[in-house]
Design a protein around this motif. Structure first.
Motif: not given
Length: 200
Positions: A49-56, A130-133
């Motif tokens: 679930x985190x990956x799409x936000x990270x990719x974007x 934030x995504x990294x954390x």
């Protein structure tokens, strides 16, 4: 009268014998394995679930990294498509397939995160931080969930193979050993290091 007396004496002995044969402990251990597996799946889903936000977020800063972004997206889709339910926990091939897909996703994600070094603006973006954390925390939770699952599998497998529980396990439940989660890629037993050179 003698027959009733004999039955009254035999009944408690029979109950004690049956209770020592895993009547209750086998299903309890089985349910524990299933619950721990659900925790593993939950943590992998959280990562997915985190990956799409990270990719974007990365895409906004590093459009030239489209190949790496595509690899992560494809690996996420593949990993998400492979499901292992509680009935599959005795099938080594299914768990190996699941583990391999998750390891491939982890490797693709690692390549994506490695490309971030070339983008100082991205490394300081608050959304990215934030995504990294969240990703770091999720990778740690994945590791713990796999350890807890493997401990539950070990306890279950030991129970169904040792006397007296093995009697109930085979005769009543037809219990089969569960498969532990094993690393499928080099160093896969370790959570990926997420380091962006910012000292966090």
């Amino acid at each position: 009268m003698d027959r009733r007396f004999t039955l009254a004496l035999i009944a408690p002995v029979a109950l004690m014998t049956l209770s020592g044969c895993g009547i209750n402990s086998i299903p309890t251990a089985d349910e524990n394995v299933k619950a721990r597996w659900a925790d593993v799946q939950n943590q992998y889903q959280r990562r997915a679930d985190l990956i799409p936000n990270l990719v974007n977020t990365v895409k906004g800063y590093a459009q030239q990294e489209s190949q790496v972004l595509t690899q992560v997206t494809e690996a996420r889709a593949k990993a998400s498509s492979i499901q292992v339910n509680a009935d599959d926990l005795s099938d080594p091939a299914k768990l190996q397939q699941f583990g391999a897909a998750q390891a491939q996703l982890g490797q693709s994600l690692g390549r994506l995160l490695a490309t971030v070094e070339a983008y100082p603006d991205l490394k300081s973006n608050q959304n990215f931080l934030t995504l990294q954390s969240q990703l770091e925390g999720t990778e740690n939770r994945i590791t713990i969930a796999r350890q807890d699952y493997n401990a539950a599998v070990q306890a279950y497998n030991t129970r169904i193979r040792t006397f007296p529980d093995m009697i109930g396990a085979k005769v009543i439940y037809g219990a089969e050993p569960k498969v532990p989660f094993e690393a499928t890629a080099p160093n896969a037993e370790q959570a990926p290091t997420v380091d962006f050179g910012n000292g966090q």
